[in-house]
Design an enzyme around this catalytic site. Structure first.
Site, mmCIF file in Angstrom:
data_model
loop_
_atom_site.group_PDB
_atom_site.id
_atom_site.type_symbol
_atom_site.label_atom_id
_atom_site.label_comp_id
_atom_site.label_asym_id
_atom_site.label_seq_id
_atom_site.Cartn_x
_atom_site.Cartn_y
_atom_site.Cartn_z
ATOM 1 N N ASP A 10 0.855 -1.171 0.000
ATOM 2 C CA ASP A 10 0.000 0.000 0.000
ATOM 3 C C ASP A 10 0.903 1.237 0.000
ATOM 4 O O ASP A 10 2.107 1.148 0.286
ATOM 5 C CB ASP A 10 -0.890 -0.034 1.246
ATOM 6 C CG ASP A 10 -1.735 1.204 1.407
ATOM 7 O OD1 ASP A 10 -2.424 1.580 0.450
ATOM 8 O OD2 ASP A 10 -1.690 1.808 2.498
ATOM 9 N N ASP A 12 -0.186 5.186 0.893
ATOM 10 C CA ASP A 12 -0.433 6.166 1.962
ATOM 11 C C ASP A 12 -0.617 5.457 3.294
ATOM 12 O O ASP A 12 -1.479 4.582 3.440
ATOM 13 C CB ASP A 12 -1.677 6.989 1.636
ATOM 14 C CG ASP A 12 -1.563 7.710 0.304
ATOM 15 O OD1 ASP A 12 -0.607 8.477 0.131
ATOM 16 O OD2 ASP A 12 -2.433 7.499 -0.573
ATOM 17 N N ASP A 173 -1.639 -0.903 5.853
ATOM 18 C CA ASP A 173 -1.909 -0.389 7.188
ATOM 19 C C ASP A 173 -3.387 -0.420 7.569
ATOM 20 O O ASP A 173 -3.755 0.072 8.639
ATOM 21 C CB ASP A 173 -1.400 1.046 7.321
ATOM 22 C CG ASP A 173 -2.251 2.036 6.525
ATOM 23 O OD1 ASP A 173 -2.444 1.803 5.319
ATOM 24 O OD2 ASP A 173 -2.714 3.027 7.111
#
Length: 230
Positions: A10, A12, A173
């Site tokens: 991922d 951001d 995240d």
């Protein structure tokens, strides 16, 4: 490491702390149409689903009717994109240890970025961070159907890398990353330095890693930093 033929990250909240830049771009869009701005903490809680969902949340927090929302939203999105491309990572930064982690991984496995940020914006952020050359391929959500938790981006990344999704590790995240990995039949690692990990139930199957160095240690690899510039 022998369990994986490739690794997808991922963007951001995983590779870069871009929340300040996302907030700046969102507020630039809201300024464009003279709407209420939002502070960083509020915006950080909205990150994860891509700019269209982010902007929809910001518009829903305004005192607007449906017609005004529909008319103004495209203008906000256009200004958001312009602000992002003009300064992709001016206010944010690469997370500590990420350049070293990618440097350890790149010689041994192909790497991909799989993000709900549109591809053009994602590549701009990676270029500004000096990380673009670390990755074989970048897959952004250019349509709503591609957005995680859909497995489409992971399936596209696996196909591009020539591996099966079952031999792909997704590192992210948020719960969206884990659900996309599970839907694709991939394995998942949940990083605990980003934005969304606190809302992920303990019952969801994933590695949980506190730092990039901890992930590197679990993968048992060593090499030099991958970042080309900062």
């Amino acid at each position: 490491m022998m369990n994986f033929d490739a690794i997808a990250f991922d963007l951001d909240g995983t590779l870069v702390d871009s929340a300040p830049d996302i907030a700046h771009a969102l507020n630039a869009g809201l300024d464009e149409v003279r709407l209420q701005r939002f502070d960083l903490d509020r915006v950080r809680g909205w990150i994860g689903d891509g700019p269209d969902a982010l902007i929809a949340r910001a518009m829903n927090a305004q005192d607007l009717d449906a017609v005004s929302t529909a008319l103004l939203t495209p203008r906000v999105r256009a200004a958001f994109d312009r602000a992002t491309l003009a300064a992709p990572l001016q206010h944010g930064q690469i997370y500590d240890g990420i350049a070293e982690l990618l440097g350890q991984l790149k010689p041994h496995r192909p790497l991909a970025v799989v993000t709900n940020k549109p591809t053009r914006l994602a590549r701009a952020v990676l270029q500004a961070a000096g990380l673009l050359d670390c990755f074989t391929t970048v897959h952004g959500a250019d349509t709503k159907a591609q957005r995680k938790p859909s497995p489409l981006l992971l399936e596209n990344a696996a196909d591009r890398l020539g591996v099966s999704t079952g031999r792909l590790l997704m590192v992210g995240d948020s719960i969206l990353d884990l659900r996309a990995a599970h839907a694709a039949g991939a394995q998942a690692a949940l990083v605990q330095w980003g934005y969304g990990h606190l809302t992920v139930p303990e019952t969801l199957d994933a590695w949980r890693v506190a730092t990039p160095a901890q992930l590197a240690a679990r993968l048992h690899l060593q090499s030099a930093p991958c970042a080309q510039n900062t």
